[in-house]
Design a protein around this motif. Structure first.
Motif, short mmCIF file in Angstrom:
data_model
loop_
_atom_site.label_atom_id
_atom_site.label_comp_id
_atom_site.label_asym_id
_atom_site.label_seq_id
_atom_site.Cartn_x
_atom_site.Cartn_y
_atom_site.Cartn_z
N GLU A 41 0.80 -1.21 0.00
CA GLU A 41 0.00 0.00 0.00
C GLU A 41 0.84 1.27 0.00
N THR A 42 2.17 1.14 0.09
CA THR A 42 3.04 2.30 0.13
C THR A 42 2.88 3.11 -1.15
N LYS A 43 2.51 4.37 -0.99
CA LYS A 43 2.31 5.24 -2.13
C LYS A 43 3.65 5.86 -2.54
N LEU A 44 3.91 5.90 -3.83
CA LEU A 44 5.15 6.49 -4.31
C LEU A 44 5.07 8.00 -4.26
N ALA A 45 6.14 8.60 -3.77
CA ALA A 45 6.25 10.06 -3.72
C ALA A 45 6.94 10.52 -4.99
N GLU A 46 6.79 11.79 -5.30
CA GLU A 46 7.46 12.35 -6.47
C GLU A 46 8.55 13.29 -6.02
N GLY A 47 9.63 13.33 -6.82
CA GLY A 47 10.73 14.20 -6.47
C GLY A 47 11.69 14.38 -7.62
N GLU A 67 3.51 11.20 2.40
CA GLU A 67 2.30 10.93 3.17
C GLU A 67 2.49 9.76 4.12
N SER A 68 3.23 8.72 3.71
CA SER A 68 3.41 7.55 4.56
C SER A 68 4.18 7.87 5.84
N LEU A 69 4.96 8.94 5.81
CA LEU A 69 5.74 9.35 6.98
C LEU A 69 5.23 10.63 7.62
N ILE A 95 11.67 11.68 -10.50
CA ILE A 95 11.47 10.29 -10.10
C ILE A 95 10.20 10.12 -9.28
N ARG A 96 9.81 8.87 -9.13
CA ARG A 96 8.80 8.43 -8.15
C ARG A 96 9.54 7.43 -7.28
N PHE A 97 9.31 7.50 -5.98
CA PHE A 97 10.07 6.64 -5.08
C PHE A 97 9.28 6.31 -3.82
N ALA A 98 9.68 5.20 -3.21
CA ALA A 98 9.11 4.79 -1.92
C ALA A 98 10.21 4.93 -0.89
N VAL A 99 9.83 5.39 0.29
CA VAL A 99 10.80 5.55 1.38
C VAL A 99 10.21 4.93 2.65
N GLU A 100 11.08 4.25 3.38
CA GLU A 100 10.70 3.63 4.64
C GLU A 100 11.80 3.88 5.65
N LYS A 101 11.46 3.78 6.91
CA LYS A 101 12.46 3.89 7.97
C LYS A 101 13.05 2.49 8.16
N VAL A 102 14.34 2.35 7.88
CA VAL A 102 15.03 1.06 8.00
C VAL A 102 16.21 1.26 8.94
N GLY A 103 16.19 0.57 10.05
CA GLY A 103 17.28 0.71 11.02
C GLY A 103 17.44 2.14 11.51
#
Length: 115
Positions: A41-47, A67-69, A95-103
């Protein structure tokens, strides 16, 4: 008297941690430990890629709201989940990209050209 105070303080600390542990266990049981639906469900952000630092495995992106963060639009540095991601883009690319908090670090986990 000191022994009673120490015991009381210890019990108070342990008692406050128990509800958190139970809530976390209940939450994990509710989701059957699966995180795949959340990732899907992670929505891709634009940048726009501003800078690439291959030696550090990072890229700087001027992005819209994440939005996810719950983050507003800004320019910031992200870690790349895989070194090969940095070869897919160059400075100036939309670009379009997904970002998550990892470690504990904000990490780009998916990237594609914007259309």
């Amino acid at each position: 008297m000191k022994k009673t105070l120490v015991t009381t303080a210890l019990l108070a600390m342990l008692g406050s941690a128990a509800p958190v542990a139970f809530a976390q266990a209940d939450h994990a049981a509710h989701h059957d430990g699966a995180s795949a639906p959340a990732e899907a469900e992670t929505k891709l952000a634009e940048g726009t890629v501003k800078k690439i630092d291959k030696s550090a495995g990072k890229l700087t992106i001027a992005h819209g709201p994440l939005e996810s963060l719950g983050m507003p639009a800004m320019t910031m540095v992200f870690r790349a989940a895989e070194p090969g991601m940095l070869d897919q883009v160059k400075a100036g690319d939309k670009i379009r990209f997904a970002v998550e908090k990892v470690g504990g670090a904000l990490t780009v986990t998916a990237i594609e050209p914007a259309q």
